[in-house]
Motif scaffolding. Structure first.
Motif, short mmCIF file in Angstrom:
data_model
loop_
_atom_site.label_atom_id
_atom_site.label_comp_id
_atom_site.label_asym_id
_atom_site.label_seq_id
_atom_site.Cartn_x
_atom_site.Cartn_y
_atom_site.Cartn_z
N LEU A 80 -0.13 11.42 -44.01
CA LEU A 80 0.51 10.28 -44.67
C LEU A 80 1.27 10.69 -45.91
O LEU A 80 2.12 9.96 -46.38
CB LEU A 80 -0.54 9.25 -45.09
CG LEU A 80 -1.34 8.60 -43.99
CD1 LEU A 80 -2.35 7.66 -44.59
CD2 LEU A 80 -0.40 7.85 -43.07
N VAL A 81 0.91 11.84 -46.46
CA VAL A 81 1.52 12.27 -47.72
C VAL A 81 2.65 13.24 -47.39
O VAL A 81 2.40 14.35 -46.94
CB VAL A 81 0.47 12.94 -48.63
CG1 VAL A 81 1.07 13.24 -49.98
CG2 VAL A 81 -0.75 12.06 -48.76
N SER B 102 10.11 0.66 -46.72
CA SER B 102 8.82 0.73 -47.39
C SER B 102 7.89 1.76 -46.75
O SER B 102 7.26 2.56 -47.44
CB SER B 102 8.16 -0.64 -47.38
OG SER B 102 6.78 -0.51 -47.59
N GLU B 103 7.82 1.75 -45.43
CA GLU B 103 6.81 2.58 -44.76
C GLU B 103 7.28 4.00 -44.48
O GLU B 103 6.49 4.89 -44.25
CB GLU B 103 6.38 1.92 -43.45
CG GLU B 103 5.84 0.51 -43.63
CD GLU B 103 4.64 0.45 -44.56
OE1 GLU B 103 3.60 1.01 -44.22
OE2 GLU B 103 4.76 -0.15 -45.65
N LYS B 169 5.17 -2.92 -50.26
CA LYS B 169 4.74 -1.91 -51.24
C LYS B 169 3.55 -2.41 -52.05
O LYS B 169 2.82 -1.61 -52.62
CB LYS B 169 5.90 -1.54 -52.16
CG LYS B 169 6.84 -0.58 -51.45
CD LYS B 169 7.79 0.13 -52.38
CE LYS B 169 8.54 1.22 -51.62
NZ LYS B 169 9.90 1.38 -52.08
N GLN B 173 -2.44 1.10 -50.47
CA GLN B 173 -2.43 2.24 -49.56
C GLN B 173 -3.78 2.36 -48.83
O GLN B 173 -3.85 2.79 -47.69
CB GLN B 173 -2.12 3.52 -50.35
CG GLN B 173 -1.91 4.77 -49.53
CD GLN B 173 -0.68 4.69 -48.63
OE1 GLN B 173 0.17 3.83 -48.81
NE2 GLN B 173 -0.61 5.58 -47.66
N SER B 174 -4.85 1.93 -49.51
CA SER B 174 -6.18 2.08 -48.93
C SER B 174 -6.32 1.30 -47.62
O SER B 174 -7.10 1.68 -46.76
CB SER B 174 -7.24 1.62 -49.92
OG SER B 174 -7.14 0.25 -50.15
N ARG B 176 -3.87 0.85 -45.38
CA ARG B 176 -3.23 1.66 -44.35
C ARG B 176 -4.18 2.78 -43.92
O ARG B 176 -4.36 3.04 -42.73
CB ARG B 176 -1.93 2.28 -44.88
CG ARG B 176 -0.85 1.27 -45.16
CD ARG B 176 0.42 1.96 -45.63
NE ARG B 176 1.44 0.98 -45.98
CZ ARG B 176 1.53 0.38 -47.16
NH1 ARG B 176 0.69 0.70 -48.12
NH2 ARG B 176 2.47 -0.50 -47.40
N GLU B 177 -4.80 3.41 -44.93
CA GLU B 177 -5.70 4.52 -44.63
C GLU B 177 -6.90 4.03 -43.82
O GLU B 177 -7.33 4.68 -42.87
CB GLU B 177 -6.17 5.18 -45.92
CG GLU B 177 -5.07 5.95 -46.60
CD GLU B 177 -5.53 6.64 -47.87
OE1 GLU B 177 -6.65 6.32 -48.34
OE2 GLU B 177 -4.78 7.48 -48.38
N THR B 190 1.05 -0.78 -39.14
CA THR B 190 2.13 -1.43 -39.87
C THR B 190 2.25 -2.90 -39.47
O THR B 190 2.35 -3.78 -40.33
CB THR B 190 3.46 -0.71 -39.58
OG1 THR B 190 3.33 0.65 -39.95
CG2 THR B 190 4.60 -1.33 -40.35
N VAL B 194 -0.54 -4.08 -42.26
CA VAL B 194 0.33 -4.10 -43.44
C VAL B 194 1.20 -5.35 -43.47
O VAL B 194 1.20 -6.09 -44.45
CB VAL B 194 1.20 -2.82 -43.49
CG1 VAL B 194 2.04 -2.81 -44.75
CG2 VAL B 194 0.34 -1.58 -43.41
#
Lengths: 274, 290
Positions: A80-81, B102-103, B169, B173-174, B176-177, B190, B194
């Protein structure tokens, strides 16, 4: 210093008191010279580590030492990074993870995060089966059963059975984290990665999570990153000490906390720095 | 220099209090200046428009010059159709490009898209009208509802893209993870996690873009053109509320002026309702999910 470290992670094999002919097949996780770079700076540097099935491994070390970086490379979270680059090899159950898609690896290798992160748009019920529902269609009765079973495993069933349809964010932090654990085990992983799972929780919730870890050992292989050395001592079978991106020492937890080989480990464990 | 010396120094305290009240007054003044034109427009249009408003206005066609009465039924329906076409173009393109920026924000293409979207949002609407004229009206060799809707759609895109990008945005992020760690693919993460988490914010943006497009006149002047008759086929010129207001307002007839006021009132009322809707949607966001 470098050579010392290499010896440290090779020599931990001598700690395997129960080495047997089928030792190879007992490896849940094996990394070889695993390095992760962010913008050309090494987050972790050549980590070689072996984790046996159905054990709990704790990773300790001061902030920024690469504990989480290591953990997150095991379920390919660095994908992801954009600026992260991963080198070296990772084997899950003796199979090189490059042979599989990231999606398949992540189904096998679940993850519990530092901050409880239930999906805010979903109910408690939907959170538990989120991984299943998003991946495939399931029958309603089947889902009901899965929800009950996994909430029972994670010790949350009694507290939420009457309000499964309420938003997950209405739960307390500790309950949310156990919900996240239920969500993780609902997709039937073989390995569970925990990134400081109780650092945002109160002592009561922490002890509940630790109880779960102890009980889960029978079914899963667990790797847990923790800042709390007492926690590492309580829950883990073996402990790895990371410092500045390198693996300093890796051995049985009991030995790690009573008679570490490395001076650096001893200083960290006894609280002289970090 | 230290806090102790400030407390001991009353003249410093006094000057700070003066500066404080001056600044506060200026802020209040600016806020009042913001509100005055809005209230003025609202009350004046209501006052002038509501008296000319009757059932005929919503049900009748425009009468020829010299005849009293008539209404703007065709223009109201026409506006709805034009906005519908615009939404069909603007919403999917806007949301999808917002997702892309964004993604997948680290790619070269998305940087370009983001920049161009910012530029597009500043392009005068008349230019967008000329663009639609060149792309659709000239090849078709006639004015059409399609060209008008297309122009409105193009105008909606930057607003929707921008708000989608910003709302996505805001999704931690957590989340998505968490989804990816469950072995859920990226596109499903997504779409189902999201986008769903950000949905109330995106709905707000879409409604605002629609309200904006509903009042646009310039891009319709040489695309949809306007029409005095019932007309629902998309490849013919079509009436629109703002166009009708424009035509009636510049005419020399008092009756038409009254109807223009009524049209303006209906338009403002619609925009007001949409904004109210936005309020309700965003309030739910805070009391409910996020």
């Amino acid at each position: 210093m470098d050579t010392e470290i290499f010896q440290a992670d090779v020599s931990d094999e001598t700690d395997d008191s129960e080495s047997s002919p089928e030792k190879e097949s007992k490896n849940a996780v094996l990394t070889k010279d695993l390095s992760v770079y962010f913008n050309n700076r090494a987050g972790i540097d050549k980590i070689s580590l072996k984790v046996k099935k159905n054990t709990v491994t704790a990773i300790i070390g001061p902030s920024g030492c690469g504990k989480s970086t290591f953990l997150r490379s095991l379920n390919l979270m660095h994908d992801l990074v954009p600026k992260a680059r991963v080198f070296g090899e990772i084997f899950i159950h003796n199979e090189n993870i490059t042979d599989f898609s990231a999606v398949d690896i992540r189904k096998k290798v679940g993850m519990v995060f530092q901050k409880p992160n239930p999906f805010p748009t979903m109910s408690i019920y939907d959170n538990v089966v989120a991984g299943l529902k998003l991946n495939a269609h399931h029958k309603r009765s089947e889902l009901d059963e899965i929800v009950e079973k996994n909430l029972k495993y994670s010790g949350l069933w009694e507290e939420v059975k009457d309000r499964l349809k309420t938003p997950a964010v209405s739960l307390s932090g500790g309950q949310q984290q156990r919900l996240c654990i239920a969500r993780t085990i609902a997709v039937k992983p073989e390995i569970i990665l925990m990134d400081e799972p109780s650092s945002a929780l109160d002592p009561m919730s922490t002890s509940k999570i630790e109880e779960l870890i102890y009980y889960f050992k029978e079914y899963y292989t667990i790797i847990i990153v923790t800042h709390n050395m007492q926690q590492a001592a309580r829950v883990s079978d073996q402990t790895a000490f990371f410092y500045l991106g390198k693996l300093i020492e890796y051995s049985k937890t009991r030995r790690m906390f009573t008679n570490p080989k490395e001076k650096l480990t001893e200083e960290y464990v006894t609280g002289k720095f970090g | 220099m230290t806090s102790a010396s400030i407390i001991k120094n009353p003249s410093n305290l006094r000057s700070r209090k003066i500066i404080n009240s001056v600044m506060l007054t200026m802020c209040i003044l600016a806020a009042v200046i913001t509100i005055i034109p809005l209230l003025y427009i609202f009350f004046y249009t209501t006052q002038s428009g509501i008296s000319s408003l009757n059932v005929d206005f919503f049900t009748q066609l425009p009468k020829p010059v010299g005849e009293e009465g008539g209404g703007m039924a065709n223009a109201i329906v026409g506006s709805a159709i034009l906005i519908g076409i615009g939404a069909l173009i603007g919403i999917p393109v806007g949301i999808l490009s917002g997702i892309y920026i964004s993604e997948y924000s680290k790619t070269f293409v998305s940087t370009i898209v983001k920049f161009i979207t910012d530029v597009l949002s500043g392009v005068p609407s008349i230019i967008v009208g000329i663009f639609a004229y060149g792309v659709i009206v000239i090849p078709m060799q006639r004015f059409s509802a399609l060209a008008g809707g297309f122009a409105l759609g193009i105008l909606m895109i930057p607003t929707i893209t921008k708000i989608t990008e910003e709302m996505l945005k805001l999704v931690p992020q957590s989340l998505r993870e968490a989804s990816l760690a469950l072995g859920v693919s990226r596109w499903k993460t997504t779409l189902k996690i999201v986008l769903k988490t950000a949905s109330s914010g995106i709905v707000t943006g879409v409604l605002l873009a629609i309200a904006r497009a509903a009042g646009e006149t310039a891009p319709l002047l040489f695309t949809s053109f306007g029409n005095s008759f019932w007309q629902t086929s998309l490849d013919e010129p079509m009436a629109a509320l703002p166009l009708q207001i424009f035509v009636y307002a510049i005419s020399p007839y008092d009756d038409w002026h009254r109807q223009a006021w009524a049209g303006a009132f209906v338009l403002i009322f619609l925009v007001f309702v949409v904004n109210l809707l936005v309020r309700i949607v965003t309030r739910n966001k805070f009391s409910g999910n996020l």
